[in-house]
Design a protein around this motif. Structure first.
Motif, PDB file in Angstrom:
ATOM      1  N   SER A   8       0.789  -1.197   0.041  1.00 28.66           N
ATOM      2  CA  SER A   8       0.107  -0.038   0.100  1.00 28.66           C
ATOM      3  C   SER A   8       0.963   1.192   0.104  1.00 28.66           C
ATOM      4  N   ASN A   9       1.877   1.286   0.799  1.00 31.81           N
ATOM      5  CA  ASN A   9       2.883   2.475   0.942  1.00 31.81           C
ATOM      6  C   ASN A   9       3.234   2.808  -0.324  1.00 31.81           C
ATOM      7  N   GLN A  10       4.043   1.732  -1.082  1.00 31.21           N
ATOM      8  CA  GLN A  10       4.706   1.839  -2.293  1.00 31.21           C
ATOM      9  C   GLN A  10       3.755   2.283  -3.497  1.00 31.21           C
ATOM     10  N   THR A  11       2.452   1.728  -3.527  1.00 27.53           N
ATOM     11  CA  THR A  11       1.483   1.699  -4.518  1.00 27.53           C
ATOM     12  C   THR A  11       1.112   3.279  -4.377  1.00 27.53           C
ATOM     13  N   GLY A  12       0.873   3.664  -3.309  1.00 26.37           N
ATOM     14  CA  GLY A  12       0.427   5.137  -2.865  1.00 26.37           C
ATOM     15  C   GLY A  12       1.430   6.177  -3.436  1.00 26.37           C
ATOM     16  N   ALA A  13       2.820   5.732  -3.047  1.00 23.55           N
ATOM     17  CA  ALA A  13       3.962   6.552  -3.737  1.00 23.55           C
ATOM     18  C   ALA A  13       3.893   6.712  -5.150  1.00 23.55           C
ATOM     19  N   ALA A  14       3.592   5.677  -5.886  1.00 23.38           N
ATOM     20  CA  ALA A  14       3.507   5.493  -7.302  1.00 23.38           C
ATOM     21  C   ALA A  14       2.249   6.305  -7.919  1.00 23.38           C
ATOM     22  N   VAL A  15       0.970   5.980  -7.286  1.00 22.70           N
ATOM     23  CA  VAL A  15      -0.207   6.729  -7.541  1.00 22.70           C
ATOM     24  C   VAL A  15       0.092   8.233  -7.418  1.00 22.70           C
ATOM     25  N   GLY A  16       0.688   8.716  -6.365  1.00 19.58           N
ATOM     26  CA  GLY A  16       0.988  10.047  -6.142  1.00 19.58           C
ATOM     27  C   GLY A  16       1.761  10.820  -7.377  1.00 19.58           C
ATOM     28  N   ALA A  17       2.851   9.799  -7.756  1.00 15.37           N
ATOM     29  CA  ALA A  17       3.820  10.208  -8.591  1.00 15.37           C
ATOM     30  C   ALA A  17       2.886  10.654 -10.272  1.00 15.37           C
ATOM     31  N   LEU A  18       1.792  10.071 -10.424  1.00 15.01           N
ATOM     32  CA  LEU A  18       1.050  10.400 -11.545  1.00 15.01           C
ATOM     33  C   LEU A  18       0.639  11.665 -11.382  1.00 15.01           C
ATOM     34  N   ALA A  19       0.653  12.060 -10.319  1.00 15.47           N
ATOM     35  CA  ALA A  19       0.151  13.620 -10.418  1.00 15.47           C
ATOM     36  C   ALA A  19       1.256  14.531 -10.386  1.00 15.47           C
ATOM     37  N   PHE A  20       2.382  14.278 -10.411  1.00 20.31           N
ATOM     38  CA  PHE A  20       3.533  15.289 -10.537  1.00 20.31           C
ATOM     39  C   PHE A  20       3.466  16.196 -11.696  1.00 20.31           C
ATOM     40  N   PRO A  21       3.173  15.916 -13.022  1.00 22.70           N
ATOM     41  CA  PRO A  21       2.906  16.817 -14.081  1.00 22.70           C
ATOM     42  C   PRO A  21       2.001  17.922 -13.784  1.00 22.70           C
ATOM     43  N   VAL A  22       0.996  17.694 -12.966  1.00 26.06           N
ATOM     44  CA  VAL A  22       0.110  18.846 -12.693  1.00 26.06           C
ATOM     45  C   VAL A  22       0.511  19.548 -11.138  1.00 26.06           C
ATOM     46  N   LEU A  23       0.483  18.747 -10.186  1.00 24.54           N
ATOM     47  CA  LEU A  23       0.895  19.327  -8.952  1.00 24.54           C
ATOM     48  C   LEU A  23       2.128  19.293  -8.567  1.00 24.54           C
ATOM     49  N   GLY A  24       3.105  18.626  -9.034  1.00 28.97           N
ATOM     50  CA  GLY A  24       4.485  18.746  -8.546  1.00 28.97           C
ATOM     51  C   GLY A  24       4.667  17.928  -7.568  1.00 28.97           C
ATOM     52  N   ALA A  33       8.954  -1.223  -3.977  1.00 32.46           N
ATOM     53  CA  ALA A  33       9.018  -0.129  -4.614  1.00 32.46           C
ATOM     54  C   ALA A  33       9.487  -0.055  -6.044  1.00 32.46           C
ATOM     55  N   ALA A  34      10.542  -1.046  -6.210  1.00 34.55           N
ATOM     56  CA  ALA A  34      11.087  -1.010  -7.464  1.00 34.55           C
ATOM     57  C   ALA A  34      10.174  -1.986  -8.592  1.00 34.55           C
ATOM     58  N   LEU A  35       9.401  -2.955  -8.094  1.00 35.63           N
ATOM     59  CA  LEU A  35       8.401  -3.683  -8.739  1.00 35.63           C
ATOM     60  C   LEU A  35       7.324  -2.780  -9.110  1.00 35.63           C
ATOM     61  N   VAL A  36       6.662  -2.023  -8.151  1.00 33.68           N
ATOM     62  CA  VAL A  36       5.622  -1.116  -8.442  1.00 33.68           C
ATOM     63  C   VAL A  36       5.949   0.118  -9.080  1.00 33.68           C
ATOM     64  N   GLY A  37       7.251   0.567  -9.098  1.00 28.12           N
ATOM     65  CA  GLY A  37       7.482   1.561 -10.166  1.00 28.12           C
ATOM     66  C   GLY A  37       7.730   0.976 -11.705  1.00 28.12           C
ATOM     67  N   GLN A  38       7.980  -0.280 -11.728  1.00 26.62           N
ATOM     68  CA  GLN A  38       8.113  -0.857 -12.962  1.00 26.62           C
ATOM     69  C   GLN A  38       6.777  -1.112 -13.522  1.00 26.62           C
ATOM     70  N   VAL A  39       5.740  -1.466 -12.692  1.00 23.70           N
ATOM     71  CA  VAL A  39       4.444  -1.879 -13.290  1.00 23.70           C
ATOM     72  C   VAL A  39       3.631  -0.820 -13.489  1.00 23.70           C
TER      73      VAL A  39
END
Length: 269
Positions: free
Chosen positions: A10-26, A234-240
């Motif tokens: 959950s922790n690493q998936t949350g970080a990955a999902v948050g990264a999807l908002a970087f282009p808008v929110l940074g 984290a590495a696996l979630v980042g890849q997927v």
């Protein structure tokens, strides 16, 4: 085991999902939302009696708030530059250093050498190396180590989760101006806000509640040992989720850091 695995995922998936908002929110905008969510959850759980706090209790809480916010901002900024797997692995050096520094065994010296070798592999000079991103990952590591030490002080001086809730609230308040600036400069989309809120829930609320449940059932040693899988997750979630593939050398570096922590903790059992 299922709860511990679910917490890490959950922790690493949350970080990955948050990264999807970087282009808008940074990273700053995503971290601000995460701090708000964390504060709401911890306030509901901890119910701190803020007016009853003395200065002796307040000063470590304020330091913890600074460290908490800096840790998340540096980590998410590192994720934005070098990817989730490498950022989390570098951040993981914080608790690993605390664990290795607590003993004088030869085995721990060997684990330190193994972890250092892994870091050298991850930070080796190459044309694509982003040293600013790596530096941010190391800042996150220092903050996580400080977070552990300060949590011990807060836990001894303030009962229950009141100290953590107070620190999260102060940190969230500190990020209010940053959140306003982000909204004014880059009007958020509904999708970006949803990703940021999801990151807050998955990376703050779910792991915190799951860890509370887990620590009632398993020894702290076992819990710490299982945390070793977080860089791999984290590495696996980042890849997927983010398509951040890693090469053989990067996987070897991550493996060395994970193995150093696992061997050190397992030998203490």
């Amino acid at each position: 085991m299922a709860t511990m695995f679910g917490s890490g995922l959950s922790n690493q998936t949350g970080a990955a999902v948050g990264a999807l908002a970087f282009p808008v929110l940074g990273p700053l905008g995503v971290v601000a939302v995460r701090q708000y969510v964390a504060a709401l959850v911890l306030l509901a759980v901890g119910r701190p009696r803020l007016r009853a706090f003395t200065w002796r209790q307040w000063w470590p809480v304020l330091l913890l708030a600074v460290v908490f916010g800096t840790m998340n901002l540096s980590l998410y900024s590192a994720v934005d530059r070098i990817g989730l797997g490498l950022a989390v692995t570098l951040e993981f050096l914080g608790p690993l250093t605390i664990a290795l520094a607590a003993t004088r065994r030869r085995l721990d010296s060997g684990c330190a050498v193994l972890a250092a070798a892994g870091v050298i592999v991850l930070m080796r000079p190459r044309p694509s190396a982003d040293y600013a991103g790596m530096a941010l990952g190391l800042v996150a590591a220092c903050c996580w180590a400080s977070y552990i030490l300060l949590n011990r002080v807060v836990g001894r001086r303030i009962p229950g989760a009141q100290g953590a809730a107070a620190a999260a609230s102060v940190s969230a308040l500190a990020f209010v101006p940053a959140g306003i600036v982000v909204v004014l400069r880059h009007p958020p989309t509904a999708g970006a806000v949803l990703c940021a809120v999801t990151a807050g829930v998955l990376s703050s609320a779910v792991p915190y509640l799951a860890d509370l449940l887990t620590l009632r059932r398993v020894p702290a040693q076992t819990f710490g040992l299982f945390m070793s899988v977080n860089p791999v997750l984290a590495a696996l979630v980042g890849q997927v989720v983010l398509g951040q593939g890693l090469g053989t050398a990067e996987w070897a570096g991550i493996g060395a850091v994970v193995a150093a922590n696992a061997v050190s903790l397992a030998a203490k059992g």
